[in-house]
Write an enzyme that holds these catalytic residues in place. Structure first.
Site, PDB file in Angstrom:
ATOM      1  N   GLY A 246       0.801  -1.218   0.000  1.00 29.63           N
ATOM      2  CA  GLY A 246       0.000   0.000   0.000  1.00 29.63           C
ATOM      3  C   GLY A 246       0.832   1.265   0.000  1.00 29.63           C
ATOM      4  N   LYS A 247       2.130   1.144  -0.298  1.00 36.00           N
ATOM      5  CA  LYS A 247       3.020   2.305  -0.261  1.00 36.00           C
ATOM      6  C   LYS A 247       3.131   2.994  -1.622  1.00 36.00           C
ATOM      7  CE  LYS A 247       5.537   0.084   3.475  1.00 36.00           C
ATOM      8  NZ  LYS A 247       6.747  -0.658   3.882  1.00 36.00           N
ATOM      9  N   VAL A 248       2.786   2.287  -2.664  1.00 35.82           N
ATOM     10  CA  VAL A 248       2.677   2.830  -4.021  1.00 35.82           C
ATOM     11  C   VAL A 248       1.313   2.404  -4.556  1.00 35.82           C
ATOM     12  CG1 VAL A 248       3.545   2.696  -6.393  1.00 35.82           C
ATOM     13  CG2 VAL A 248       5.163   2.811  -4.482  1.00 35.82           C
TER      14      VAL A 248
END
EC number: 2.5.1.46
Length: 295
Positions: free
Chosen positions: A266-268
Site C-alpha cells: 500500500g506504499k505505491v
C-alpha cells in the site's frame, strides 16, 4: 540535457529507455503532485552530485527531502573546506589508513577534514541550541542558515524545503550533538538540546495528509527510502515514483525492492506511474535533474 533524454528515448531499450521514462514521470509529477519527496543516501553527497542536488532544491523541483546523517556530514564538511579527491576503488586501504585518509568508493577524504570539521561546525552552534527541543528538519534549517546556497542544507533553508533525517545519530553530526550535550552539563548545568524525532513524524503526517498527490524520486535505499514510502501508505500510496538503484531484489532487501513490491504494502498506488532505473546515480541523476530544472 533534454536532448540527451530525447536521445535515450530514441535508443528505446534497456536503461536508456528507463531514464527517458523516469524523466516523463518526474516532469508530470512537477505539474500534478503538490507533495514531491526527494530521498537520497549520504554517499552521493561525497561526489559532485551535491551541487546538482542543491540546484534542484533551489529550483524547488522537490519540497520535502528525506536523507541520511551522512548527507549532513558530507555537506557540512565540504562547506567547511574539506578536500574530497578522486581516487580508485582499488587503492590499498591499509596504506590509506596509515596516511590518515578515508576511502568512500573511489573518493578519498582526509580524516582530519571530515569528522573534526563537522564537529567544529556543530559545537560552534551549541550556545544557540542548548535548552531547545528541535526536530531534525529544524536542526537542518538551523545549520542551513549558516551554510552557502550551493550546499544542500543552505539551498533547502533558503527555498523553505524541509530536510528530514530519521537516522540523524548515525554519523558525525549525531556524535557532535552528543558532545554538545556533554558540554551543556559542564557549562550550563544541564540545559541540553533535545532532538525530537517524533516532531519530525508529526510534520510528515501533516505533509502527507495535507497533500493531494504524492510523488517521490528515491535514490538508493535504506532508511531514507523506507521513510518516504512508509508515510506514503497513510495516503493510499505514492502517485508518482522513480527509483534509482543498483541493488537487486532477490535477497529480499528494502534497497533492492522494486516499486511493484511497494504496491503490495500500500506504499505505491496500483495506478501509480512508476519507473525503476537500474544504474549508478552519478551517471543518470545529473541528466534527470538538469533536464527538469526550469520546467
Amino acid at each position: 540535457m533534454r536532448e540527451v533524454v530525447e536521445l535515450y528515448k530514441r535508443i528505446g531499450g534497456f536503461q536508456a529507455l528507463h531514464v527517458a521514462q523516469a524523466y516523463e514521470v518526474l516532469k508530470e509529477a512537477l505539474g500534478e503532485a503538490d507533495v514531491r519527496f526527494f530521498s537520497f543516501t549520504g554517499n552521493l553527497v561525497a561526489t559532485g552530485l551535491r551541487e546538482i542536488i542543491a540546484e534542484a532544491l533551489r529550483e524547488r523541483l522537490f519540497n520535502v527531502v528525506v536523507t541520511t546523517a551522512g548527507a549532513l556530514d558530507h555537506d557540512i564538511a565540504k562547506a567547511m573546506g574539506a578536500s574530497y579527491r578522486p581516487g580508485s576503488f582499488d587503492l590499498d586501504d591499509y596504506e590509506l589508513a596509515e596516511k590518515g585518509l578515508h576511502r568512500l568508493g573511489n573518493v578519498v577524504i582526509s580524516r582530519e577534514e571530515y569528522g573534526p570539521y563537522v564537529e567544529k561546525f556543530v559545537l560552534q552552534r551549541c550556545e544557540r541550541l542548548w535548552g531547545r527541543s528541535l526536530a531534525t528538519y529544524e536542526l537542518a534549517e538551523e545549520f542551513g542558515r549558516d551554510l552557502p546556497e550551493d550546499s544542500i542544507l543552505g539551498a533547502a533553508a533558503r527555498a523553505g524545503v524541509k530536510v528530514f533525517v530519521p537516522g540523524i545519530v548515525d554519523g558525525a553530526v549525531g556524535t557532535a550533538l552528543l558532545t554538545c550535550n556533554d558540554l551543556a552539563r559542564v557549562r550550563r548545568g544541564g540545559a541540553r538540546l533535545v532532538v525530537d524525532v517524533l516532531k519530525d513524524e508529526e510534520a510528515l503526517r501533516e505533509i502527507v495528509h495535507g497533500g493531494k498527490r504524492l510523488a517521490a524520486l528515491i535514490v538508493g535505499g535504506g532508511i531514507s527510502k523506507h521513510h518516504v514510502i512508509w508515510w506514503a501508505q497513510f495516503k493510499g500510496g505514492l502517485d508518482y515514483v522513480v527509483y534509482i538503484s543498483t541493488a537487486v531484489e532477490y535477497d529480499g532487501s528494502l534497497s533492492g525492492a522494486r516499486p511493484r513490491e511497494a504496491v503490495s504494502w500500500g506504499k505505491v498506488k496500483p495506478t501509480a506511474k512508476s519507473v525503476y532505473v537500474y544504474a549508478d546515480a552519478t551517471l543518470v541523476l545529473p541528466i534527470l535533474l538538469k533536464a527538469l530544472c526550469g520546467k
